[in-house]
Enzyme design. Sequence first.
Site, PDB file in Angstrom:
ATOM      1  N   ASN A 111      18.508 -34.304 -23.749  1.00 26.52           N
ATOM      2  CA  ASN A 111      18.355 -34.630 -22.324  1.00 26.52           C
ATOM      3  C   ASN A 111      19.666 -34.785 -21.559  1.00 26.52           C
ATOM      4  OD1 ASN A 111      18.603 -37.057 -23.794  1.00 26.52           O
ATOM      5  ND2 ASN A 111      17.774 -38.213 -22.102  1.00 26.52           N
ATOM      6  N   GLY A 184      17.965 -40.334 -29.919  1.00 24.50           N
ATOM      7  CA  GLY A 184      16.729 -39.553 -29.845  1.00 24.50           C
ATOM      8  C   GLY A 184      15.519 -40.464 -29.762  1.00 24.50           C
ATOM      9  N   SER A 185      14.401 -39.936 -30.202  1.00 21.18           N
ATOM     10  CA  SER A 185      13.143 -40.674 -30.060  1.00 21.18           C
ATOM     11  C   SER A 185      13.012 -41.769 -31.126  1.00 21.18           C
ATOM     12  CB  SER A 185      11.975 -39.697 -30.204  1.00 21.18           C
ATOM     13  OG  SER A 185      12.027 -39.095 -31.480  1.00 21.18           O
ATOM     14  N   GLU A 206      20.152 -44.954 -31.058  1.00 20.58           N
ATOM     15  CA  GLU A 206      20.018 -45.042 -29.597  1.00 20.58           C
ATOM     16  C   GLU A 206      18.680 -44.386 -29.253  1.00 20.58           C
ATOM     17  OE1 GLU A 206      22.108 -46.274 -27.216  1.00 20.58           O
ATOM     18  OE2 GLU A 206      23.678 -46.934 -28.564  1.00 20.58           O
ATOM     19  N   CYS A 240      16.772 -41.613 -20.604  1.00 23.73           N
ATOM     20  CA  CYS A 240      16.221 -42.684 -21.445  1.00 23.73           C
ATOM     21  C   CYS A 240      16.162 -44.027 -20.731  1.00 23.73           C
ATOM     22  CB  CYS A 240      17.038 -42.802 -22.720  1.00 23.73           C
ATOM     23  SG  CYS A 240      18.790 -43.022 -22.386  1.00 23.73           S
ATOM     24  N   GLU A 330       6.538 -43.626 -23.931  1.00 24.84           N
ATOM     25  CA  GLU A 330       7.566 -43.265 -22.953  1.00 24.84           C
ATOM     26  C   GLU A 330       7.156 -41.971 -22.234  1.00 24.84           C
ATOM     27  OE1 GLU A 330      11.030 -41.921 -25.033  1.00 24.84           O
ATOM     28  OE2 GLU A 330      12.387 -42.586 -23.459  1.00 24.84           O
TER      29      GLU A 330
HETATM   30  P1  NAD Z   1      14.207 -36.219 -30.870  1.00 15.79           P
HETATM   31  O1  NAD Z   1      14.129 -37.500 -31.602  1.00 15.79           O
HETATM   32  O2  NAD Z   1      13.046 -35.317 -30.911  1.00 15.79           O
HETATM   33  O3  NAD Z   1      15.460 -35.348 -31.373  1.00 15.79           O
HETATM   34  C1  NAD Z   1      16.759 -35.869 -31.446  1.00 15.79           C
HETATM   35  C2  NAD Z   1      17.534 -35.123 -32.529  1.00 15.79           C
HETATM   36  O4  NAD Z   1      16.896 -35.333 -33.783  1.00 15.79           O
HETATM   37  C3  NAD Z   1      17.632 -33.612 -32.331  1.00 15.79           C
HETATM   38  O5  NAD Z   1      18.948 -33.208 -32.637  1.00 15.79           O
HETATM   39  C4  NAD Z   1      16.622 -33.054 -33.328  1.00 15.79           C
HETATM   40  O6  NAD Z   1      17.006 -31.799 -33.845  1.00 15.79           O
HETATM   41  C5  NAD Z   1      16.626 -34.099 -34.414  1.00 15.79           C
HETATM   42  N1  NAD Z   1      15.316 -34.204 -35.083  1.00 15.79           N
HETATM   43  C6  NAD Z   1      14.089 -33.978 -34.531  1.00 15.79           C
HETATM   44  N2  NAD Z   1      13.121 -34.192 -35.447  1.00 15.79           N
HETATM   45  C7  NAD Z   1      13.743 -34.553 -36.578  1.00 15.79           C
HETATM   46  C8  NAD Z   1      13.291 -34.893 -37.894  1.00 15.79           C
HETATM   47  N3  NAD Z   1      11.985 -34.893 -38.190  1.00 15.79           N
HETATM   48  N4  NAD Z   1      14.200 -35.214 -38.825  1.00 15.79           N
HETATM   49  C9  NAD Z   1      15.514 -35.238 -38.521  1.00 15.79           C
HETATM   50  N5  NAD Z   1      16.006 -34.907 -37.314  1.00 15.79           N
HETATM   51  C10 NAD Z   1      15.140 -34.569 -36.360  1.00 15.79           C
HETATM   52  O7  NAD Z   1      14.595 -36.635 -29.380  1.00 15.79           O
HETATM   53  P2  NAD Z   1      14.746 -35.693 -28.127  1.00 15.79           P
HETATM   54  O8  NAD Z   1      13.412 -35.204 -27.720  1.00 15.79           O
HETATM   55  O9  NAD Z   1      15.833 -34.716 -28.344  1.00 15.79           O
HETATM   56  O10 NAD Z   1      15.277 -36.758 -27.039  1.00 15.79           O
HETATM   57  C11 NAD Z   1      14.444 -37.540 -26.267  1.00 15.79           C
HETATM   58  C12 NAD Z   1      14.385 -38.945 -26.788  1.00 15.79           C
HETATM   59  O11 NAD Z   1      15.679 -39.478 -26.927  1.00 15.79           O
HETATM   60  C13 NAD Z   1      13.669 -39.887 -25.846  1.00 15.79           C
HETATM   61  O12 NAD Z   1      12.837 -40.729 -26.581  1.00 15.79           O
HETATM   62  C14 NAD Z   1      14.796 -40.676 -25.206  1.00 15.79           C
HETATM   63  O13 NAD Z   1      14.430 -41.940 -24.722  1.00 15.79           O
HETATM   64  C15 NAD Z   1      15.771 -40.765 -26.298  1.00 15.79           C
HETATM   65  N6  NAD Z   1      17.108 -40.942 -25.788  1.00 15.79           N
HETATM   66  C16 NAD Z   1      17.735 -42.118 -25.992  1.00 15.79           C
HETATM   67  C17 NAD Z   1      19.000 -42.306 -25.482  1.00 15.79           C
HETATM   68  C18 NAD Z   1      19.757 -43.580 -25.679  1.00 15.79           C
HETATM   69  O14 NAD Z   1      20.949 -43.578 -25.412  1.00 15.79           O
HETATM   70  N7  NAD Z   1      19.143 -44.643 -26.129  1.00 15.79           N
HETATM   71  C19 NAD Z   1      19.613 -41.288 -24.769  1.00 15.79           C
HETATM   72  C20 NAD Z   1      18.934 -40.101 -24.590  1.00 15.79           C
HETATM   73  C21 NAD Z   1      17.680 -39.930 -25.117  1.00 15.79           C
END
Ligand code: NAD
Length: 454
Positions: A111, A184-185, A206, A240, A330
């Site tokens: 994002n 990530g999520s 995060e 986020c 979310e």
């Molecule tokens: P995601 O968790 O789907 O992916 C994040 C990363 O993890 C990617 O690089 C992806 O390739 C990897 N990944 C995905 N599935 C995986 C698995 N099963 N095993 C290992 N790695 C895996 O998140 P997203 O959709 O890229 O981002 C959106 C989410 O991130 C939202 O929930 C948002 O709130 C959160 N976010 C948090 C912050 C923060 O600073 N707290 C900032 C930005 C986004």
Amino acid sequence: MELLKKQRDFFATGKTKEVSFRKKALKRLQKEIILKEDAICDAIYTDFKKPRFETLATETQFVLADIKHTLKKINYWAQPERVSSTLMNWPSSDYIYNEPYGTVLIIAPWNYPFQLAIAPIIGAISAGNTAIIKPSELTPNTSKIVAEIIKKVFGPEYVSVVEGGVEIAQQLLSEKWDYIFFTGSTRVGQIVYESAAKHLTPVTLELGGKNPCIVDETAAIEIAAKRIAWGKFLNAGQTCIATDYILVHNSVKEKLVDALKESITSFYGENVENSTDYARTVNKKHYSGLKEMLKGEEILFGGQYNDADNYLAPTLVNEPKMDGKLMEGEIFGPILPIISYGKEADIDRHIKNHGKPLATYVFSKRKSFQKNIINKYSFGGGAINDTVIQITNKNLPFGGVGGSGIGAYHGKTSFELFSHQKAIIKKGTWFDPPLRYPPYNLPMRFVKMVKNLF
Ligand code: NAD
């Protein structure tokens, strides 16, 4: 993994422990980002039509400010910090040494695909680690340019990018790292935490959350609407720390809704789709999920969409169904549910329905109300009478709590996060009272006085 071994060997040479080496590395990174700024804007635009202004403000200039601040402070941060010693150990001088962990893995989301891949690197480098970054596969153009920049600036034994999707991430996670930094999520955060636990690797997570924004009857409504709409529709709602839902006192709800509509129109014009200042949803899957959330809900404003490029207009939803998809998790898109409350106890019920959010916002002129929300609820961070801006102050730690994350970074907090704080006492030898050594002849009442010497 060959690359990780190379990094481990390089870390073992001690080169990254030299502060001058870290500074040179950060300066090279700074120079390359400045040089490639246009190309970075183009890449993110190609990925999800993020407006250039937003990319400069929230991605490139954001990380450049972090590098500048780090370069200014690093000499000071890296010095051992002297702390007060205790009478018990007299004569001694006591210190905290910041020691780099070693090899760091950084996994980034899509994002803010540039900022969230590079900002952790600044911390990892400043603290003296090596690092491997895995950017998100969902923003392939940004992933490519991040890889190009890192390759140009660093040797692979120091900082490197491994591009790819879930499988690659899982391969990386199966290795033994000295630190893992994941953004990530919450769902994937749990997977990362489990993998890290196998090697007892420390982690920062995060993550996301369902961020409430409370608007009470004393709030300055016009300014509240502008600031909520700006923070929510920036990056097309894919932030986020954006407001997830509004809780508004029923006496000012209508006024707020009107002001939100006005703000949206003044930002993006009558036809938002034609605005060059509004991004798109990152991919079909996410876009379809958002459309699904709207089913059966009462749309107050917006709701238009275009499947051709995942366009979803800024959308206001009236009193969403509490057991519907919209209020389940979310939202992470340009949909803003508006819920009214009568008594403050109702706020409590709504907030407690969800886990600890990453952010919480309050619009109110009542100091006691502001204070009450800050003290009563646990959340990552937030703002009074604004949204999202807490991330912009490098002196504030940025991170979640509970379901929204573990650990925090930015500025000095990043340096500390990527360093192990090693406690050292340097002791004099010219005074060595026999009191602590066996045989223990000291009367017990004296031993009980020891606590006064700590
Ligand atoms: P995601 O968790 O789907 O992916 C994040 C990363 O993890 C990617 O690089 C992806 O390739 C990897 N990944 C995905 N599935 C995986 C698995 N099963 N095993 C290992 N790695 C895996 O998140 P997203 O959709 O890229 O981002 C959106 C989410 O991130 C939202 O929930 C948002 O709130 C959160 N976010 C948090 C912050 C923060 O600073 N707290 C900032 C930005 C986004």
